[in-house]
Write a protein that holds these residues in place. Structure first.
Motif, PDB file in Angstrom:
ATOM      1  N   GLN A 158      77.988  11.382  48.609  1.00 13.22           N
ATOM      2  CA  GLN A 158      76.740  12.131  48.795  1.00 13.22           C
ATOM      3  C   GLN A 158      75.609  11.178  49.201  1.00 13.22           C
ATOM      4  O   GLN A 158      74.848  11.461  50.125  1.00 13.22           O
ATOM      5  CB  GLN A 158      76.381  12.879  47.514  1.00 13.22           C
ATOM      6  N   THR A 159      75.513  10.055  48.538  1.00 15.47           N
ATOM      7  CA  THR A 159      74.486   9.053  48.844  1.00 15.47           C
ATOM      8  C   THR A 159      74.660   8.513  50.267  1.00 15.47           C
ATOM      9  O   THR A 159      73.682   8.349  51.001  1.00 15.47           O
ATOM     10  CB  THR A 159      74.542   7.898  47.820  1.00 15.47           C
ATOM     11  N   GLN A 160      75.910   8.250  50.662  1.00 15.69           N
ATOM     12  CA  GLN A 160      76.179   7.775  52.020  1.00 15.69           C
ATOM     13  C   GLN A 160      75.738   8.803  53.066  1.00 15.69           C
ATOM     14  O   GLN A 160      75.171   8.450  54.099  1.00 15.69           O
ATOM     15  CB  GLN A 160      77.662   7.471  52.209  1.00 15.69           C
ATOM     16  N   MET A 161      75.993  10.074  52.796  1.00 15.97           N
ATOM     17  CA  MET A 161      75.622  11.126  53.750  1.00 15.97           C
ATOM     18  C   MET A 161      74.099  11.251  53.859  1.00 15.97           C
ATOM     19  O   MET A 161      73.574  11.456  54.952  1.00 15.97           O
ATOM     20  CB  MET A 161      76.250  12.469  53.350  1.00 15.97           C
ATOM     21  N   VAL A 162      73.398  11.099  52.749  1.00 16.73           N
ATOM     22  CA  VAL A 162      71.933  11.122  52.785  1.00 16.73           C
ATOM     23  C   VAL A 162      71.426   9.943  53.600  1.00 16.73           C
ATOM     24  O   VAL A 162      70.523  10.087  54.427  1.00 16.73           O
ATOM     25  CB  VAL A 162      71.346  11.118  51.355  1.00 16.73           C
ATOM     26  N   ALA A 163      72.033   8.765  53.403  1.00 13.18           N
ATOM     27  CA  ALA A 163      71.629   7.569  54.145  1.00 13.18           C
ATOM     28  C   ALA A 163      71.870   7.732  55.643  1.00 13.18           C
ATOM     29  O   ALA A 163      71.130   7.176  56.459  1.00 13.18           O
ATOM     30  CB  ALA A 163      72.374   6.341  53.622  1.00 13.18           C
ATOM     31  N   GLN A 164      72.877   8.526  56.012  1.00 13.57           N
ATOM     32  CA  GLN A 164      73.176   8.775  57.424  1.00 13.57           C
ATOM     33  C   GLN A 164      72.358   9.944  57.975  1.00 13.57           C
ATOM     34  O   GLN A 164      72.581  10.383  59.098  1.00 13.57           O
ATOM     35  CB  GLN A 164      74.670   9.093  57.597  1.00 13.57           C
ATOM     36  N   LYS A 165      71.447  10.444  57.154  1.00 14.78           N
ATOM     37  CA  LYS A 165      70.581  11.575  57.528  1.00 14.78           C
ATOM     38  C   LYS A 165      71.365  12.848  57.822  1.00 14.78           C
ATOM     39  O   LYS A 165      70.976  13.669  58.645  1.00 14.78           O
ATOM     40  CB  LYS A 165      69.681  11.208  58.699  1.00 14.78           C
ATOM     41  N   THR A 166      72.499  13.005  57.141  1.00 11.97           N
ATOM     42  CA  THR A 166      73.290  14.238  57.215  1.00 11.97           C
ATOM     43  C   THR A 166      73.661  14.656  55.794  1.00 11.97           C
ATOM     44  O   THR A 166      74.830  14.625  55.411  1.00 11.97           O
ATOM     45  CB  THR A 166      74.571  14.044  58.052  1.00 11.97           C
ATOM     46  N   PRO A 167      72.653  15.029  54.995  1.00 12.02           N
ATOM     47  CA  PRO A 167      72.939  15.359  53.603  1.00 12.02           C
ATOM     48  C   PRO A 167      73.859  16.575  53.473  1.00 12.02           C
ATOM     49  O   PRO A 167      73.858  17.458  54.332  1.00 12.02           O
ATOM     50  CB  PRO A 167      71.559  15.657  53.020  1.00 12.02           C
ATOM     51  N   LEU A 168      74.636  16.569  52.423  1.00 13.94           N
ATOM     52  CA  LEU A 168      75.525  17.685  52.139  1.00 13.94           C
ATOM     53  C   LEU A 168      74.709  18.850  51.579  1.00 13.94           C
ATOM     54  O   LEU A 168      73.756  18.653  50.837  1.00 13.94           O
ATOM     55  CB  LEU A 168      76.576  17.272  51.100  1.00 13.94           C
ATOM     56  N   THR A 169      75.098  20.050  51.927  1.00  9.59           N
ATOM     57  CA  THR A 169      74.431  21.225  51.374  1.00  9.59           C
ATOM     58  C   THR A 169      74.935  21.437  49.946  1.00  9.59           C
ATOM     59  O   THR A 169      76.009  20.929  49.579  1.00  9.59           O
ATOM     60  CB  THR A 169      74.746  22.488  52.199  1.00  9.59           C
ATOM     61  N   PRO A 170      74.196  22.172  49.138  1.00 11.72           N
ATOM     62  CA  PRO A 170      74.690  22.477  47.793  1.00 11.72           C
ATOM     63  C   PRO A 170      76.058  23.177  47.818  1.00 11.72           C
ATOM     64  O   PRO A 170      76.911  22.902  46.981  1.00 11.72           O
ATOM     65  CB  PRO A 170      73.612  23.393  47.212  1.00 11.72           C
ATOM     66  N   ASP A 171      76.280  24.048  48.814  1.00 11.57           N
ATOM     67  CA  ASP A 171      77.584  24.709  48.934  1.00 11.57           C
ATOM     68  C   ASP A 171      78.687  23.705  49.241  1.00 11.57           C
ATOM     69  O   ASP A 171      79.789  23.792  48.690  1.00 11.57           O
ATOM     70  CB  ASP A 171      77.552  25.781  50.024  1.00 11.57           C
ATOM     71  N   ASP A 172      78.388  22.731  50.132  1.00  8.31           N
ATOM     72  CA  ASP A 172      79.369  21.697  50.440  1.00  8.31           C
ATOM     73  C   ASP A 172      79.742  20.913  49.180  1.00  8.31           C
ATOM     74  O   ASP A 172      80.921  20.678  48.913  1.00  8.31           O
ATOM     75  CB  ASP A 172      78.830  20.711  51.488  1.00  8.31           C
TER      76      ASP A 172
END
Length: 186
Positions: free
Chosen positions: A136-150
């Motif tokens: 999750q942290t990696q995805m935020v750093a890549q500016k593609t955060p996971l949705t709550p559903d994901d």
């Protein structure tokens, strides 16, 4: 491909994987009494009275799809789709797999396609494993955060009692999920 991801990949490749898990959760919630409300009020009485044939045709036309386009997206023959749309007396009994493919191609749910009442399940707290938090942290750093559903879907996935053990394995699983769900919408 790591063994756990190969197992996940085989599981996800089936046309039922994600929808089946959500259906299992829904059934479990209904039988355990944790659902909040039944949503049949959102369906007009005319929609409840419609045959499956009429609902398929109505949804197809609302999406602006031809018979050929929907048949191609649902991976069924145009003739069979035509037969389903003309079957106002309900003599045709398409398989659950065919219904799921049609619903997916129409970007709707089986419940909506079948005009079934739906339930809303109470929000539940889902525990994130350390490796999923790292992903999750990696995805935020890549500016593609996971949705709550994901996050909820990933955290609740278990196959043969296991889950990915590293952020990289979560990423590979996530890509498989994204790619498998986009295929039906393309």
């Amino acid at each position: 491909m790591p063994a756990i991801l190969y197992s996940y990949s085989e599981h996800i490749r089936s046309s039922w994987s994600i929808q089946l898990q959500r259906t299992k959760n829904l059934v479990a919630a209904v039988f355990s009494g944790t659902f909040l409300s039944v949503n049949s009020a959102s369906l007009h009485s005319s929609e409840l009275a419609m045959s499956l044939a009429e609902r398929i045709r109505k949804l197809r036309e609302e999406k602006g799809l031809s018979l050929e386009e929907l048949a191609s997206r649902a991976k069924i023959s145009k003739t069979y789709l035509w037969e389903l749309e003309k079957d106002t007396d309900g003599s045709k009994k398409p398989s659950a797999d065919v219904l799921l493919r049609i619903a997916t191609a129409l970007s709707t749910t089986l419940a909506d396609l079948m005009s079934l009442a739906t339930v809303r399940i109470q929000d539940e707290v889902v525990q994130l494993s350390p490796s999923l938090k790292e992903f999750q942290t990696q995805m935020v750093a890549q500016k593609t955060p996971l949705t709550p559903d994901d996050l909820r879907d990933l955290a609740s996935m278990k196959f043969r009692g296991g889950q990915p053990q590293s952020a990289n394995e979560w990423h590979q699983l996530y890509l498989l999920l994204v790619n498998s769900t986009r295929k039906g919408k393309a």
